[in-house]
Enzyme design. Structure first.
Site, mmCIF file in Angstrom:
data_model
loop_
_atom_site.group_PDB
_atom_site.id
_atom_site.type_symbol
_atom_site.label_atom_id
_atom_site.label_comp_id
_atom_site.label_asym_id
_atom_site.label_seq_id
_atom_site.Cartn_x
_atom_site.Cartn_y
_atom_site.Cartn_z
ATOM 1 N N GLY A 1 0.933 -1.331 0.019
ATOM 2 C CA GLY A 1 0.038 -0.046 -0.105
ATOM 3 C C GLY A 1 0.863 1.283 -0.063
ATOM 4 N N ASP B 1 3.501 6.343 -8.082
ATOM 5 C CA ASP B 1 3.863 6.044 -9.480
ATOM 6 C C ASP B 1 4.365 4.905 -10.069
ATOM 7 O OD1 ASP B 1 2.132 8.273 -9.991
ATOM 8 O OD2 ASP B 1 3.677 9.748 -10.656
ATOM 9 N N HIS C 1 4.571 2.011 -8.223
ATOM 10 C CA HIS C 1 3.451 0.813 -8.160
ATOM 11 C C HIS C 1 2.676 1.034 -9.437
ATOM 12 C CE1 HIS C 1 4.278 1.418 -3.853
ATOM 13 N NE2 HIS C 1 4.873 0.132 -3.831
ATOM 14 N N ILE D 1 11.020 3.589 -11.349
ATOM 15 C CA ILE D 1 10.550 4.909 -11.731
ATOM 16 C C ILE D 1 11.134 5.929 -10.968
ATOM 17 C CG2 ILE D 1 8.405 5.977 -12.185
ATOM 18 C CD1 ILE D 1 8.635 3.618 -13.895
ATOM 19 N N LEU E 1 11.322 6.398 -6.862
ATOM 20 C CA LEU E 1 10.245 6.711 -6.254
ATOM 21 C C LEU E 1 10.067 5.578 -5.061
ATOM 22 C CD1 LEU E 1 7.394 7.365 -8.930
ATOM 23 C CD2 LEU E 1 9.136 9.196 -7.565
#
EC number: 6.3.2.1
Length: 276
Positions: A28, A32, A34, A174, A182
């Site tokens: 969770g 971005d 994920h 990313i 990220l």
């Protein structure tokens, strides 16, 4: 998009799916990176299952299990927009109805180095929960990001050696426009630390470029990169050039390599890597 909080519900939905299924496990607090994995998954399967479960087994006593952000509503909105068909979001009692007594113990050579040196039993917890998720979902494909490079290596080897009927697909890291990978932990950075954080990527890129240009003095390059971080207030755990296949020190000149790093900036520990 269907949300399942029990194993029984998820399995019933899985049985009704025709075509290929992809699983993207997460804890969770999605970003971005994920979502890029979810979109990548659509190219490998007809139906996407995303799991959201903060796995206590992979957190050490000094890690941030209780502090880890829970953003379930926002996560589900992002997953639905990305085309995810099913979300598996069990609570701890559903995943571990009794204390877990059986675990996956990865090869010591793979998990006592790098991250494993600083986070004992972390990969044991990761491998255990991922194998459990694979058994529950029974996907044809499972996607994991390259940002957690050692995790990807451990899980790829686990799947191969245990003959799990799933294809492991890696996802590229990313990055923000300034190079910072990220990560959910980026949210812990102060405004000043966020400005400084891309230095980790720049030091990795400097090592990568030097090796590509023919410099094989890995110890010198690693030492210089550690010093470059420390000079700006970082507390590096490691910067290491390793073989991609098993993360052991380089041997043959033709071995595909990766440079990996972990360092604390303030109270936040960041990891990153670049393939060479």
């Amino acid at each position: 998009m269907q949300i399942h909080t029990t194993i029984q519900s998820l399995r019933a939905a899985r049985a009704a799916v025709s075509g290929k299924v992809a699983l993207v496990p997460t804890m969770g607090n999605l970003h971005d990176g994920h979502i890029a994995l979810m979109r990548q998954a659509t190219g490998h399967a007809d139906s996407i299952v995303a799991s959201i479960f903060v796995n206590r087994l992979q957190f050490g006593p000094r890690d941030d299990f209780d502090r880890y952000p829970r953003t379930f509503k926002a996560d589900c909105e992002r997953l639905e927009a990305a085309g995810v068909a099913h979300v598996f979001a069990p609570d701890e009692g559903e995943m571990y109805p009794q204390p877990q007594q059986y675990h996956v113990d990865p090869a010591p050579a793979h998990v006592t180095i790098l991250e494993g040196e600083f986070r004992p039993d972390h990969f044991r917890g990761v491998a255990t929960v991922v194998l459990k998720l694979l058994n529950i979902v029974r996907p044809d494909v499972a996607l994991f990001g390259k940002k957690d490079y050692q995790q990807l290596m451990v899980l790829t080897n686990m799947v191969r050696e245990l003959a799990v009927a799933v294809e492991v697909v890696p996802g590229e890291t990313i990055r923000a426009t300034d190079g910072l990978a990220l990560s959910s932990r980026n949210g812990y950075l102060s405004a000043e630390e966020r400005v400084e954080a891309p230095r980790l990527y720049r030091e990795l890129a400097r090592v990568r470029d030097a090796v590509r240009d023919g410099d094989r003095d890995f110890l010198k390059l690693e030492t210089e990169a550690v010093a470059g971080l420390a000079a700006h207030g970082w507390h590096p755990d490691y910067i290491a050039v390793r073989r991609r296949a098993d993360l052991q020190p380089p041997g043959d000149a033709n071995d595909p390599l990766v440079v990996l790093a972990a360092a604390k900036l303030g109270h936040t520990r960041l990891i990153d890597n670049l393939e060479i």
